[in-house]
Write an enzyme that holds these catalytic residues in place. Sequence first.
Site, PDB file in Angstrom:
ATOM      1  N   HIS A   1      -6.943   1.314   4.772  1.00  0.00           N
ATOM      2  CA  HIS A   1      -6.989   0.701   6.101  1.00  0.00           C
ATOM      3  C   HIS A   1      -7.953   1.427   7.036  1.00  0.00           C
ATOM      4  O   HIS A   1      -8.761   0.800   7.737  1.00  0.00           O
ATOM      5  CB  HIS A   1      -5.601   0.707   6.744  1.00  0.00           C
ATOM      6  CG  HIS A   1      -4.653  -0.281   6.141  1.00  0.00           C
ATOM      7  ND1 HIS A   1      -3.338  -0.389   6.537  1.00  0.00           N
ATOM      8  CD2 HIS A   1      -4.829  -1.210   5.174  1.00  0.00           C
ATOM      9  CE1 HIS A   1      -2.743  -1.339   5.844  1.00  0.00           C
ATOM     10  NE2 HIS A   1      -3.623  -1.845   5.004  1.00  0.00           N
TER      11      HIS A   1
ATOM     12  N   LYS B   1      -0.134  -3.179   9.137  1.00  0.00           N
ATOM     13  CA  LYS B   1       0.587  -1.914   9.245  1.00  0.00           C
ATOM     14  C   LYS B   1       0.811  -1.355   7.832  1.00  0.00           C
ATOM     15  O   LYS B   1       0.817  -2.120   6.860  1.00  0.00           O
ATOM     16  CB  LYS B   1       1.896  -2.113  10.017  1.00  0.00           C
ATOM     17  CG  LYS B   1       2.750  -3.296   9.536  1.00  0.00           C
ATOM     18  CD  LYS B   1       3.520  -2.933   8.309  1.00  0.00           C
ATOM     19  CE  LYS B   1       3.734  -4.116   7.406  1.00  0.00           C
ATOM     20  NZ  LYS B   1       3.940  -3.695   6.014  1.00  0.00           N
TER      21      LYS B   1
ATOM     22  N   ASP C   1       5.805   1.446   4.508  1.00  0.00           N
ATOM     23  CA  ASP C   1       5.622   0.028   4.202  1.00  0.00           C
ATOM     24  C   ASP C   1       6.371  -0.870   5.179  1.00  0.00           C
ATOM     25  O   ASP C   1       5.808  -1.830   5.702  1.00  0.00           O
ATOM     26  CB  ASP C   1       6.074  -0.271   2.773  1.00  0.00           C
ATOM     27  CG  ASP C   1       5.551  -1.621   2.293  1.00  0.00           C
ATOM     28  OD1 ASP C   1       4.319  -1.775   2.203  1.00  0.00           O
ATOM     29  OD2 ASP C   1       6.370  -2.522   2.040  1.00  0.00           O
TER      30      ASP C   1
END
Length: 679
Positions: free
Chosen positions: A101, A119, A199
């Site tokens: 990311h 996220k 997660d």
Amino acid sequence: MTVPDATVTPRLEGAPPVSSTSPTRWAVVGPGNIARRFAGQLPAAGHELVAVGASPTAAGAERARAFAAEFNPDAFVGDYDAVLAREDVDAVYVSTVHVTHAQLALAAVRAGKHVLCEKPLAPNNGQVMAIVDAARASGVHFLEAYMYAHHPQTAKLLDLVRSGAVGTVQHVDASFAFATGGKTGRLYDADLAGGGILDVGGYPVSAAHLVAAAALGRPAAVTGFSAQGTVGETGVDEWAVASITFAGGVTASVRTGVALSDPETITVYGSGGTIHLPDPWTIRGETRVVLTRPGQEPETFEFDPELPENKAYAREAQALVSDETPVFTLDDTLAVSAVLNRWRDAIGLRYPFETDTANIPTVSGLPLQRREPTAMKYGKVEGLERPVSRLVMGCDNQPDLAHASAIFDAFVEAGGNTFDTAWLYGMGKYEKLFGTWLTNRGIRSEVNVIVKGCHTPHNDPESLTRQLFESFERQGHDHADVYMMHRDNLDIPVGEFVDVLDEHAKAGRISAYGGSNWSPARVDEANAYAAANGKQPFTVLSNHFGLAEAYDVPWAGCLHVTDPESKKWLTERNIALLPWSSQARGFFARADVNDRSDAELVRCYYSDANFERKARAEKLGAELGVPATAIALAFVLAQSFPTFALFGPRTIAEARSSMTGLGVELDAQQVAWLDLQEG
């Protein structure tokens, strides 16, 4: 008296928003299952998919082509670089695995794209700080993709909290946990930052954060935290629980995991009832908010997920490009990331790529270098060939290597080149973190390293030598550009200290030296001895100095030079001063004449004269568009003697706030006015 004129360096303007007269053109980077849900709702936002990017492999290209065929056969398909380079892409949705990311999001920011990143924004708070800092500096719109926060049922939840529907909010219970049925794949891979906390643990934490803020009517600071959890044989968290206390007394219980199922709900408990969301996160069924109050029938607010106005991904896409403040801001991202870090720390979970001995690269993956132009100022310290940045980074409060690396990198990119270390700090922890970062970056020849030792009670020539070598071993090099004794010891003749320092200087271990918390008289005595015996003199001093006059010091054995006689001495000797607490430990940021809760701040700085100095700093700062803390720093840097202010920011945002003072130029008249010397 009117405030004297001053100048301030212009600040970077933000990028213009996406045009509202044409559809926002999106690229999806990482064509997986969650990206399918996002792309499927883009038409409901009035937006369009124009490009799909994937890893530069045959399998990645095939996934990208299949994704484009499903949502827009005319969309461009290519690798990440090719997609980000396209001029017809306005915004990028990053939905790759966690560990990619950061670099992809930063690449999109550099390309001038608005970014919606799944996220967690990054595996740790250090990386998150760097991403947020880059996004804010570039001016692009940037959101972490907590889709649920944009759904009308979340808006209803927060509205009910704000309106006092359940009285005073007391507690939030939230959970997002599931059982995968096996221990393979990315969720059980430590190298991919697997586990439940990163997660899905951010969902209950972020919800508790949003509810607490709504209840308080202001950002919710965490004042208490504890957690437990299970780290399995693959090195990821399988099940974890945490308790959070927010300012104002709101508490929260949050749970997450990938090996054990738990009802995925939010319940808010107040003094006058409860608010319950049975499907707060994935919003796949009949979404509803249930309000229950004593003596009343439960009240249910339903939201049909098939209605266009209830398309959460579409609302999220619209929120990214809107000029309105989003529900979940970058400040929220930073706050939640910090809690997730604490959660993992509490259960002893560090991934292999982020340990305190790992070779952690820059968050962008690019070589570390100073950004031009820079507002940093530089000066000369006698005994050093390399210029010294007027701001000096203190290496004394970074919790881990990832965090330290992000802050140190930001400092170097801003033009900083001098670091302050000490044998005592963290009993060696902070020297080791700094040394590992320095080795990882390979820039020892480009920076100045200050080493401090010889602190009470080990304050003698023998301890000085022992600690110097221990500092070298911890930091992984063999030279101190500046060495300072952390305290003086009046029981030892000053010549004995000068002799051992001069010996190390002649051996090439030290370039310049001096004292921290030494009196002007003792420095004069040391330099008189040096001159009489052909030794190298003291050329630096590190005592407390700043706009606020100190009436006491926070630590035993510390000395200040804020009084008029000391200021006169500094001017006459022209010695380089490296002041600590130059902003008076927060006096210019938070001191209130009616608030005496901080006994140390009151003891050291509270006086009518200092509050007048604060008022003048605020007045001048308001005219220049900078905080009073920036004026306080500019005051230190504007002295007639050389000053190099030590600062110890805990976040990149704190560092940026302090560095705004570099853009403020004060003349002698302004310095005198701030210091109550006239008018």
